[in-house]
Design an enzyme around this catalytic site. Structure first.
Site, short mmCIF file in Angstrom:
data_model
loop_
_atom_site.label_atom_id
_atom_site.label_comp_id
_atom_site.label_asym_id
_atom_site.label_seq_id
_atom_site.Cartn_x
_atom_site.Cartn_y
_atom_site.Cartn_z
N ASP A 128 0.83 -1.20 0.00
CA ASP A 128 0.00 0.00 0.00
C ASP A 128 0.86 1.25 0.00
O ASP A 128 2.04 1.23 0.39
CB ASP A 128 -0.93 0.00 1.21
CG ASP A 128 -0.19 -0.01 2.54
OD1 ASP A 128 0.76 -0.82 2.68
OD2 ASP A 128 -0.53 0.77 3.44
N GLU B 225 -0.01 -1.21 5.71
CA GLU B 225 1.08 -0.76 6.58
C GLU B 225 1.02 0.74 6.84
O GLU B 225 1.31 1.19 7.96
CB GLU B 225 2.42 -1.15 5.96
CG GLU B 225 3.63 -0.91 6.86
CD GLU B 225 4.22 0.49 6.75
OE1 GLU B 225 5.09 0.83 7.58
OE2 GLU B 225 3.82 1.26 5.85
#
Length: 208
Positions: free
Chosen positions: A80, A145
């Site tokens: 991400d 994350e």
């Protein structure tokens, strides 16, 4: 030729392939919680270079496995990214994945899809040199994350049962090799007092 020299030679040979693979990841918008398409692309790349097994767990983490030794090494990259902010502030398309002057351009190239592309090439090289040591290599493309740091590995450990002997994080370090980190502690502090703008008591909580 030593094994180290052979690995370096192959890394250079596959330099353009690594850049192209990274470009394909970058072209997929992958904000936290929206990684489904980029996960599928990373899994496809792992399968294409010969990982023994590639799975995507219920949280969305991609797990590529090479070998089945008694010791386990995990290499991790989160897939991400943060958003691009104001697109007008960019002088190129943040999702172009363009290779220019030896650099791959776009959101996530450094933090941290570059690490994911490197993992794919690492697996390809290990397969090509015929590595058969007493080692299981797990390459993990993890999720969320940026918004929920640590949640992905909490899931891998507690729900997936992963217990690596060693983990390499591909977080960017300006090409330095770092051992460990200071870690992080979150502390909730409660203050009681009088507001500077009135006499009524106020209570606030500040998470540090």
């Amino acid at each position: 030729m030593t094994l180290a020299a052979q690995v370096l030679q192959l890394a250079q040979k596959y330099r353009d392939d690594t850049a192209a693979g990274l470009g394909r990841l970058v072209r997929i918008r992958s904000l936290s919680g929206q990684e489904r398409e980029v996960n599928a692309e990373l899994a496809r790349q792992m399968g294409a270079v010969g990982f023994d097994e590639v799975t995507i767990d219920p949280l969305g983490n991609v797990i590529g496995r090479l070998g089945h030794g008694s010791r386990t090494l995990a290499i991790d990259a989160h897939l991400d990214t943060v958003d691009v902010g104001n697109p007008a502030n960019w002088d190129f398309d943040p999702f172009s994945g363009e290779v220019r002057d030896g650099w791959v351009l776009g959101r996530g190239t450094v933090d941290q899809e570059g690490g994911a592309a490197a993992m794919v090439t690492a697996g390809r090289i290990l397969r090509e040199v015929g590595f058969d040591g007493d080692l299981t290599l797990l390459c993990t493309g993890t999720v969320m994350e940026e918004d929920c740091d640590g949640l992905c590995w909490k899931y891998l450990i507690e729900e997936g049962g992963l217990r690596p002997d060693l983990v390499i994080s591909t977080e960017p370090t300006s090409l330095g090799v770092y051992r460990g980190q200071r870690g992080r502690m979150e502390i909730a502090v409660t203050f009681r007092g009088v507001s500077a703008h009135g006499s009524a008591p106020e209570r606030g909580v500040n998470a540090i």
